[in-house]
Design an enzyme around this catalytic site. Sequence first.
Site, mmCIF file in Angstrom:
data_model
loop_
_atom_site.group_PDB
_atom_site.id
_atom_site.type_symbol
_atom_site.label_atom_id
_atom_site.label_comp_id
_atom_site.label_asym_id
_atom_site.label_seq_id
_atom_site.Cartn_x
_atom_site.Cartn_y
_atom_site.Cartn_z
ATOM 1 N N TYR A 66 -12.860 -1.920 -3.552
ATOM 2 C CA TYR A 66 -13.235 -2.035 -2.424
ATOM 3 C C TYR A 66 -14.957 -2.016 -2.203
ATOM 4 O O TYR A 66 -15.330 -1.784 -1.205
ATOM 5 C CB TYR A 66 -12.727 -1.265 -1.418
ATOM 6 C CG TYR A 66 -11.358 -1.501 -0.935
ATOM 7 C CD1 TYR A 66 -11.110 -2.491 -0.360
ATOM 8 C CD2 TYR A 66 -10.377 -0.550 -1.186
ATOM 9 C CE1 TYR A 66 -9.590 -2.788 0.017
ATOM 10 C CE2 TYR A 66 -8.994 -0.744 -0.625
ATOM 11 C CZ TYR A 66 -8.752 -2.067 -0.185
ATOM 12 O OH TYR A 66 -7.444 -2.279 0.256
ATOM 13 N N GLU A 116 -9.943 -10.631 -7.187
ATOM 14 C CA GLU A 116 -8.949 -9.602 -6.885
ATOM 15 C C GLU A 116 -7.980 -9.520 -7.954
ATOM 16 O O GLU A 116 -7.287 -8.605 -8.363
ATOM 17 C CB GLU A 116 -8.474 -9.550 -5.519
ATOM 18 C CG GLU A 116 -9.727 -9.039 -4.533
ATOM 19 C CD GLU A 116 -8.901 -8.747 -3.093
ATOM 20 O OE1 GLU A 116 -9.749 -8.475 -2.251
ATOM 21 O OE2 GLU A 116 -7.998 -9.576 -2.803
ATOM 22 N N LYS A 143 0.861 -1.177 -0.010
ATOM 23 C CA LYS A 143 -0.051 0.160 0.013
ATOM 24 C C LYS A 143 0.833 1.079 0.006
ATOM 25 O O LYS A 143 2.134 1.165 0.346
ATOM 26 C CB LYS A 143 -0.911 -0.007 1.212
ATOM 27 C CG LYS A 143 -2.060 -1.303 1.035
ATOM 28 C CD LYS A 143 -2.982 -1.036 2.469
ATOM 29 C CE LYS A 143 -4.045 -2.184 2.485
ATOM 30 N NZ LYS A 143 -4.729 -1.802 3.509
ATOM 31 N N ARG A 154 -2.049 -14.168 5.092
ATOM 32 C CA ARG A 154 -2.778 -13.622 5.948
ATOM 33 C C ARG A 154 -1.988 -13.744 7.213
ATOM 34 O O ARG A 154 -2.045 -12.532 8.198
ATOM 35 C CB ARG A 154 -4.211 -14.119 6.115
ATOM 36 C CG ARG A 154 -5.057 -13.703 4.702
ATOM 37 C CD ARG A 154 -6.579 -13.880 4.918
ATOM 38 N NE ARG A 154 -7.157 -12.824 5.888
ATOM 39 C CZ ARG A 154 -7.369 -11.561 5.531
ATOM 40 N NH1 ARG A 154 -6.665 -11.036 4.540
ATOM 41 N NH2 ARG A 154 -7.838 -10.921 6.537
ATOM 42 N N PHE A 206 -15.638 3.345 6.937
ATOM 43 C CA PHE A 206 -14.098 3.684 6.616
ATOM 44 C C PHE A 206 -14.280 3.433 5.062
ATOM 45 O O PHE A 206 -12.977 3.851 4.653
ATOM 46 C CB PHE A 206 -13.411 2.698 7.150
ATOM 47 C CG PHE A 206 -13.883 1.293 6.772
ATOM 48 C CD1 PHE A 206 -13.085 0.586 5.829
ATOM 49 C CD2 PHE A 206 -14.374 0.378 7.830
ATOM 50 C CE1 PHE A 206 -13.243 -0.740 5.469
ATOM 51 C CE2 PHE A 206 -14.702 -0.863 7.645
ATOM 52 C CZ PHE A 206 -14.256 -1.337 6.391
ATOM 53 N N HIS A 262 -2.040 -5.524 1.806
ATOM 54 C CA HIS A 262 -3.427 -6.075 1.787
ATOM 55 C C HIS A 262 -3.308 -7.552 1.276
ATOM 56 O O HIS A 262 -2.355 -7.978 0.500
ATOM 57 C CB HIS A 262 -4.463 -5.241 0.599
ATOM 58 C CG HIS A 262 -5.655 -6.029 -0.017
ATOM 59 N ND1 HIS A 262 -6.582 -5.908 1.053
ATOM 60 C CD2 HIS A 262 -5.659 -7.086 -0.976
ATOM 61 C CE1 HIS A 262 -7.725 -6.996 0.304
ATOM 62 N NE2 HIS A 262 -6.983 -7.346 -0.747
ATOM 63 N N ARG A 309 2.814 -6.107 9.011
ATOM 64 C CA ARG A 309 2.263 -5.147 9.747
ATOM 65 C C ARG A 309 2.809 -4.562 11.068
ATOM 66 O O ARG A 309 2.911 -3.301 11.314
ATOM 67 C CB ARG A 309 0.812 -5.458 9.810
ATOM 68 C CG ARG A 309 0.044 -5.182 8.267
ATOM 69 C CD ARG A 309 -1.591 -5.806 8.589
ATOM 70 N NE ARG A 309 -2.279 -5.703 7.384
ATOM 71 C CZ ARG A 309 -3.321 -6.096 6.962
ATOM 72 N NH1 ARG A 309 -3.681 -7.063 7.897
ATOM 73 N NH2 ARG A 309 -3.887 -5.782 6.082
ATOM 74 N N ASN A 341 -1.811 0.198 7.014
ATOM 75 C CA ASN A 341 -1.219 -0.918 7.433
ATOM 76 C C ASN A 341 -0.156 -1.682 6.475
ATOM 77 O O ASN A 341 -0.225 -2.891 6.747
ATOM 78 C CB ASN A 341 -2.434 -1.852 8.076
ATOM 79 C CG ASN A 341 -3.355 -2.191 7.178
ATOM 80 O OD1 ASN A 341 -3.104 -2.246 5.914
ATOM 81 N ND2 ASN A 341 -4.550 -2.680 7.598
ATOM 82 N N THR A 348 -4.673 -6.465 11.414
ATOM 83 C CA THR A 348 -5.198 -5.304 10.638
ATOM 84 C C THR A 348 -4.720 -4.246 11.613
ATOM 85 O O THR A 348 -4.158 -3.306 11.012
ATOM 86 C CB THR A 348 -6.668 -5.081 10.433
ATOM 87 O OG1 THR A 348 -7.140 -6.207 9.491
ATOM 88 C CG2 THR A 348 -6.910 -3.682 9.654
#
Length: 139
Positions: free
Chosen positions: A50, A127, A10, A86, A58, A116, A103, A113, A92
């Site tokens: 998203y 995705e 990100k 993950r 958010f 993704h 993270r 964070n 998160t």
Amino acid sequence: MIEWTLSIIKPDATRRNLTGEIDNIIESAGFRIIAQKRILISLEQAKKFYEIHASKPFYDDLCKFLSSEPVVVQVLEKENAIEEYRQLMGATNPTNAAEGTIRKRFAISVDQNSVHGSDAPETAAREISFFFSNVEIVG
């Protein structure tokens, strides 16, 4: 079972020039990066990506953030890639993330964070196809 999952490095991480360090962590954990590109996502693209979160408070901030600066989108391959990535990303909220996770090491906040990852096989397929054509995935 060998799986593919989407990873996004990100804006908070690309801004701080962490792509190489994050890629090293990913590859050291046994993932193969079988597609990768640095892109600037438009606000419209972020909203579409998203859209599952459109009703959440958010959503607007998330879309603005994802489209604020370049990101690195990747397809990762590994046995049980979705769950494994993950775990490697961590919670998160970086304060809740386990030591050694991406993270925990790099996230600035819950909102910034650093990475993704897809959360299910169906999500991964959607995705991945959002960012990559079949000819761009070269395992």
